[in-house]
Design a protein around this motif. Structure first.
Motif, PDB file in Angstrom:
ATOM      1  N   THR A 102     -13.707  -0.802 -10.329  1.00  0.00           N
ATOM      2  CA  THR A 102     -13.217  -0.372  -9.026  1.00  0.00           C
ATOM      3  C   THR A 102     -14.300   0.388  -8.271  1.00  0.00           C
ATOM      4  O   THR A 102     -14.490   0.175  -7.076  1.00  0.00           O
ATOM      5  CB  THR A 102     -11.949   0.490  -9.182  1.00  0.00           C
TER       6      THR A 102
ATOM      7  N   PRO B  49      -7.648   5.206  -0.324  1.00  0.00           N
ATOM      8  CA  PRO B  49      -8.770   5.778  -1.091  1.00  0.00           C
ATOM      9  C   PRO B  49      -8.432   7.091  -1.796  1.00  0.00           C
ATOM     10  O   PRO B  49      -8.986   7.374  -2.862  1.00  0.00           O
ATOM     11  CB  PRO B  49      -9.856   5.996  -0.039  1.00  0.00           C
TER      12      PRO B  49
ATOM     13  N   LYS C 283      -8.467   0.389  -1.900  1.00  0.00           N
ATOM     14  CA  LYS C 283      -9.127   0.177  -0.609  1.00  0.00           C
ATOM     15  C   LYS C 283      -8.213   0.626   0.532  1.00  0.00           C
ATOM     16  O   LYS C 283      -8.678   1.205   1.513  1.00  0.00           O
ATOM     17  CB  LYS C 283      -9.491  -1.306  -0.460  1.00  0.00           C
ATOM     18  N   LEU C 284      -6.918   0.365   0.404  1.00  0.00           N
ATOM     19  CA  LEU C 284      -5.959   0.786   1.424  1.00  0.00           C
ATOM     20  C   LEU C 284      -5.603   2.267   1.317  1.00  0.00           C
ATOM     21  O   LEU C 284      -5.203   2.882   2.302  1.00  0.00           O
ATOM     22  CB  LEU C 284      -4.685  -0.053   1.330  1.00  0.00           C
TER      23      LEU C 284
ATOM     24  N   PHE D  42      -7.979  -2.840  -6.848  1.00  0.00           N
ATOM     25  CA  PHE D  42      -9.001  -2.637  -5.821  1.00  0.00           C
ATOM     26  C   PHE D  42      -8.381  -2.641  -4.429  1.00  0.00           C
ATOM     27  O   PHE D  42      -8.681  -1.779  -3.602  1.00  0.00           O
ATOM     28  CB  PHE D  42     -10.083  -3.722  -5.923  1.00  0.00           C
ATOM     29  N   GLY D  43      -7.496  -3.590  -4.174  1.00  0.00           N
ATOM     30  CA  GLY D  43      -6.846  -3.660  -2.868  1.00  0.00           C
ATOM     31  C   GLY D  43      -6.028  -2.417  -2.580  1.00  0.00           C
ATOM     32  O   GLY D  43      -6.061  -1.877  -1.465  1.00  0.00           O
TER      33      GLY D  43
ATOM     34  N   TRP E 114     -16.107  -7.823   2.622  1.00  0.00           N
ATOM     35  CA  TRP E 114     -14.734  -8.220   2.328  1.00  0.00           C
ATOM     36  C   TRP E 114     -14.095  -8.877   3.549  1.00  0.00           C
ATOM     37  O   TRP E 114     -13.313  -9.818   3.410  1.00  0.00           O
ATOM     38  CB  TRP E 114     -13.906  -7.026   1.863  1.00  0.00           C
TER      39      TRP E 114
ATOM     40  N   LEU F 171     -15.942  -0.752  -4.722  1.00  0.00           N
ATOM     41  CA  LEU F 171     -15.883   0.123  -3.550  1.00  0.00           C
ATOM     42  C   LEU F 171     -17.258   0.364  -2.933  1.00  0.00           C
ATOM     43  O   LEU F 171     -17.352   0.738  -1.760  1.00  0.00           O
ATOM     44  CB  LEU F 171     -15.222   1.457  -3.911  1.00  0.00           C
TER      45      LEU F 171
ATOM     46  N   SER G 142       0.806  -1.216   0.000  1.00  0.00           N
ATOM     47  CA  SER G 142       0.000   0.000   0.000  1.00  0.00           C
ATOM     48  C   SER G 142       0.838   1.265   0.000  1.00  0.00           C
ATOM     49  O   SER G 142       0.322   2.348  -0.233  1.00  0.00           O
ATOM     50  CB  SER G 142      -0.935   0.005   1.206  1.00  0.00           C
TER      51      SER G 142
ATOM     52  N   GLY H  51     -17.501  -2.877   3.573  1.00  0.00           N
ATOM     53  CA  GLY H  51     -16.269  -3.478   4.065  1.00  0.00           C
ATOM     54  C   GLY H  51     -16.490  -4.773   4.819  1.00  0.00           C
ATOM     55  O   GLY H  51     -15.635  -5.659   4.824  1.00  0.00           O
TER      56      GLY H  51
END
Length: 167
Positions: free
Chosen positions: A146, A49, A46-47, A42-43, A157, A150, A13, A154
């Motif tokens: 994506t 934004p 997500k980490l 996406f990961g 996931w 999003l 990240s 959460g």
């Protein structure tokens, strides 16, 4: 295991590591190798934004350059084919030739997208037009996929991570 996975995800990240990883995986996934870049993108988003647009642009550039590598391989394969066997009429590819570079808007499709790029090179379609249409299609795919991912809460996931044994 949990600590190692968490540390690895934190490492990915980081802006200095994450974007090159997104680029590399997006590039490789656009070649004929079976790899998906969407989970990595996406990961990363997500980490981070706040890195949505830079990450989407980096993924688009990597994936487009990978598609252009396919175009170049198709172009080279055609030259080698003509050198060995002489020029031949490719009747089955006539529909693609009629559509021209705009057909590469579909280069984002699973299974058929990567070969479409190679076929465009084989047919010697103009590389700049091909690259522009590829980039548009791939950009729209990354933004759409994506954004939709999003929107999923959460907790979903987290549940998937627990179910797969990651958490």
């Amino acid at each position: 295991m949990d600590t190692n996975l968490h540390n690895f995800l934190v490492w990915l990240s980081l802006p200095t590591v994450g974007l090159p990883a997104v680029f590399s995986i997006s590039f490789v996934s656009a070649t004929l190798l079976p790899l998906g870049s969407e989970p990595v993108l996406f990961g990363y988003i997500k980490l981070n934004p706040d890195m949505f647009w830079p990450a989407v642009f980096v993924a688009t550039i990597g994936n487009t350059l990978g598609g252009m590598l396919n175009w170049l391989m198709g172009f080279g394969a055609n030259k080698a084919h003509e050198k060995l066997l002489g020029p031949r009429d490719h009747k089955l590819l006539g529909w693609f030739e009629k559509l021209g570079p705009p057909a590469l808007l579909l280069s984002w499709l699973p299974i058929v997208g990567d070969p479409l790029c190679a076929v465009a090179g084989w047919l010697r379609l103009p590389w700049l037009s091909c690259m522009i249409y590829m980039a548009i299609g791939k950009f729209l795919r990354y933004v759409t996929m994506t954004y939709v991912l999003l929107l999923i809460p959460g907790e979903f996931w987290t549940t998937i991570g627990r179910w797969l044994g990651f958490l």
